[in-house]
Design a protein around this motif. Structure first.
Motif, PDB file in Angstrom:
ATOM      1  N   ALA A 107     -57.164   6.569 -74.843  1.00 14.41           N
ATOM      2  CA  ALA A 107     -57.726   6.276 -73.522  1.00 14.41           C
ATOM      3  C   ALA A 107     -57.349   4.857 -73.108  1.00 14.41           C
ATOM      4  O   ALA A 107     -57.468   3.928 -73.906  1.00 14.41           O
ATOM      5  N   PRO A 108     -56.882   4.666 -71.883  1.00 18.64           N
ATOM      6  CA  PRO A 108     -56.487   3.323 -71.434  1.00 18.64           C
ATOM      7  C   PRO A 108     -57.608   2.293 -71.558  1.00 18.64           C
ATOM      8  O   PRO A 108     -57.369   1.160 -71.973  1.00 18.64           O
ATOM      9  N   ALA A 109     -58.827   2.674 -71.232  1.00 21.69           N
ATOM     10  CA  ALA A 109     -59.946   1.732 -71.325  1.00 21.69           C
ATOM     11  C   ALA A 109     -60.187   1.307 -72.770  1.00 21.69           C
ATOM     12  O   ALA A 109     -60.494   0.140 -73.046  1.00 21.69           O
ATOM     13  N   LYS A 110     -60.052   2.220 -73.714  1.00 20.90           N
ATOM     14  CA  LYS A 110     -60.227   1.891 -75.135  1.00 20.90           C
ATOM     15  C   LYS A 110     -59.128   0.954 -75.616  1.00 20.90           C
ATOM     16  O   LYS A 110     -59.367   0.053 -76.408  1.00 20.90           O
ATOM     17  N   LEU A 111     -57.904   1.171 -75.133  1.00 23.03           N
ATOM     18  CA  LEU A 111     -56.796   0.296 -75.503  1.00 23.03           C
ATOM     19  C   LEU A 111     -57.061  -1.127 -75.017  1.00 23.03           C
ATOM     20  O   LEU A 111     -56.911  -2.082 -75.772  1.00 23.03           O
ATOM     21  N   LEU A 126     -62.219 -23.244 -79.303  1.00 18.81           N
ATOM     22  CA  LEU A 126     -62.443 -22.175 -78.323  1.00 18.81           C
ATOM     23  C   LEU A 126     -63.852 -21.614 -78.436  1.00 18.81           C
ATOM     24  O   LEU A 126     -64.460 -21.233 -77.434  1.00 18.81           O
ATOM     25  N   ARG A 127     -64.372 -21.567 -79.647  1.00 22.21           N
ATOM     26  CA  ARG A 127     -65.747 -21.078 -79.823  1.00 22.21           C
ATOM     27  C   ARG A 127     -66.742 -21.973 -79.095  1.00 22.21           C
ATOM     28  O   ARG A 127     -67.712 -21.506 -78.522  1.00 22.21           O
ATOM     29  N   LYS A 128     -66.501 -23.265 -79.158  1.00 12.21           N
ATOM     30  CA  LYS A 128     -67.410 -24.198 -78.502  1.00 12.21           C
ATOM     31  C   LYS A 128     -67.293 -24.112 -76.981  1.00 12.21           C
ATOM     32  O   LYS A 128     -68.279 -24.180 -76.278  1.00 12.21           O
ATOM     33  N   ARG A 129     -66.075 -23.964 -76.496  1.00  9.36           N
ATOM     34  CA  ARG A 129     -65.854 -23.913 -75.053  1.00  9.36           C
ATOM     35  C   ARG A 129     -66.351 -22.603 -74.459  1.00  9.36           C
ATOM     36  O   ARG A 129     -66.939 -22.571 -73.385  1.00  9.36           O
ATOM     37  N   TYR A 130     -66.089 -21.502 -75.139  1.00  8.69           N
ATOM     38  CA  TYR A 130     -66.484 -20.173 -74.647  1.00  8.69           C
ATOM     39  C   TYR A 130     -67.575 -19.611 -75.541  1.00  8.69           C
ATOM     40  O   TYR A 130     -67.364 -18.686 -76.295  1.00  8.69           O
ATOM     41  N   TRP A 131     -68.755 -20.187 -75.458  1.00 10.03           N
ATOM     42  CA  TRP A 131     -69.857 -19.736 -76.294  1.00 10.03           C
ATOM     43  C   TRP A 131     -70.196 -18.292 -75.949  1.00 10.03           C
ATOM     44  O   TRP A 131     -69.947 -17.816 -74.864  1.00 10.03           O
ATOM     45  N   GLY A 132     -70.704 -17.592 -76.906  1.00 10.88           N
ATOM     46  CA  GLY A 132     -71.004 -16.179 -76.734  1.00 10.88           C
ATOM     47  C   GLY A 132     -69.794 -15.302 -77.009  1.00 10.88           C
ATOM     48  O   GLY A 132     -69.825 -14.108 -76.814  1.00 10.88           O
ATOM     49  N   GLN A 133     -68.704 -15.905 -77.471  1.00 12.29           N
ATOM     50  CA  GLN A 133     -67.476 -15.214 -77.850  1.00 12.29           C
ATOM     51  C   GLN A 133     -66.866 -14.408 -76.709  1.00 12.29           C
ATOM     52  O   GLN A 133     -66.331 -13.339 -76.896  1.00 12.29           O
ATOM     53  N   HIS A 134     -66.926 -14.938 -75.498  1.00 10.45           N
ATOM     54  CA  HIS A 134     -66.324 -14.249 -74.352  1.00 10.45           C
ATOM     55  C   HIS A 134     -65.162 -15.071 -73.824  1.00 10.45           C
ATOM     56  O   HIS A 134     -65.358 -15.995 -73.049  1.00 10.45           O
ATOM     57  N   LEU A 135     -63.954 -14.776 -74.262  1.00  8.59           N
ATOM     58  CA  LEU A 135     -62.777 -15.444 -73.757  1.00  8.59           C
ATOM     59  C   LEU A 135     -62.253 -14.774 -72.502  1.00  8.59           C
ATOM     60  O   LEU A 135     -61.457 -15.325 -71.775  1.00  8.59           O
ATOM     61  N   ASP A 136     -62.690 -13.564 -72.261  1.00 12.59           N
ATOM     62  CA  ASP A 136     -62.119 -12.763 -71.179  1.00 12.59           C
ATOM     63  C   ASP A 136     -63.167 -12.409 -70.149  1.00 12.59           C
ATOM     64  O   ASP A 136     -64.337 -12.613 -70.328  1.00 12.59           O
ATOM     65  N   SER A 137     -62.706 -11.880 -69.051  1.00 12.98           N
ATOM     66  CA  SER A 137     -63.604 -11.347 -68.052  1.00 12.98           C
ATOM     67  C   SER A 137     -63.678  -9.830 -68.252  1.00 12.98           C
ATOM     68  O   SER A 137     -62.953  -9.262 -69.053  1.00 12.98           O
ATOM     69  N   THR A 138     -64.528  -9.201 -67.514  1.00 11.20           N
ATOM     70  CA  THR A 138     -64.649  -7.753 -67.615  1.00 11.20           C
ATOM     71  C   THR A 138     -63.655  -7.041 -66.707  1.00 11.20           C
ATOM     72  O   THR A 138     -63.629  -5.820 -66.656  1.00 11.20           O
ATOM     73  N   MET A 139     -62.807  -7.807 -66.028  1.00  7.49           N
ATOM     74  CA  MET A 139     -61.870  -7.202 -65.084  1.00  7.49           C
ATOM     75  C   MET A 139     -60.652  -6.626 -65.785  1.00  7.49           C
ATOM     76  O   MET A 139     -60.164  -7.177 -66.756  1.00  7.49           O
ATOM     77  N   MET A 140     -60.200  -5.498 -65.289  1.00  2.00           N
ATOM     78  CA  MET A 140     -58.957  -4.896 -65.756  1.00  2.00           C
ATOM     79  C   MET A 140     -58.509  -3.923 -64.691  1.00  2.00           C
ATOM     80  O   MET A 140     -59.288  -3.443 -63.888  1.00  2.00           O
ATOM     81  N   PHE A 141     -57.230  -3.650 -64.684  1.00  4.05           N
ATOM     82  CA  PHE A 141     -56.661  -2.710 -63.726  1.00  4.05           C
ATOM     83  C   PHE A 141     -55.883  -1.672 -64.516  1.00  4.05           C
ATOM     84  O   PHE A 141     -55.058  -2.008 -65.330  1.00  4.05           O
ATOM     85  N   LEU A 142     -56.183  -0.430 -64.312  1.00  9.39           N
ATOM     86  CA  LEU A 142     -55.498   0.641 -65.051  1.00  9.39           C
ATOM     87  C   LEU A 142     -54.648   1.453 -64.104  1.00  9.39           C
ATOM     88  O   LEU A 142     -54.935   1.667 -62.994  1.00  9.39           O
TER      89      LEU A 142
END
Length: 83
Positions: A44-48, A67-83
């Motif tokens: 599935a594209p979303a799983k990939l 990076l852990r200190k800068r992006y606390w909560g372990q979120h380096l990415d946004s929830t956006m994606m285009f399939l």
């Protein structure tokens, strides 16, 4: 010290090779990544996308502790994606 952009590029290639995913085209910018991939029909594209984002984020945070200190909560990415 290595450039994070360069390391992330190689991480994504390794992750894709492990999942039998072919990167047709891609571009890595300082703040985002574009990829056109070909994956097996049973994946599935979303799983990939979830797998690529999660795996690369964990590996980058392991290698670059700041990076852990800068992006606390372990979120380096946004929830956006285009399939």
């Amino acid at each position: 010290m290595f450039d994070i952009k360069y390391i992330n590029y190689h991480l994504l290639r390794q992750i894709c090779q492990g999942r039998e995913v072919v990167i047709v085209r891609g571009a890595v910018s300082p703040d985002h990544i574009h990829m056109l991939v070909s994956c097996p029909p049973n994946m599935a594209p979303a799983k990939l996308v979830q797998y690529l984002k999660g795996r690369s984020s964990r590996r980058l945070q392991d290698e670059f502790g700041d990076l852990r200190k800068r992006y606390w909560g372990q979120h380096l990415d946004s929830t956006m994606m285009f399939l």
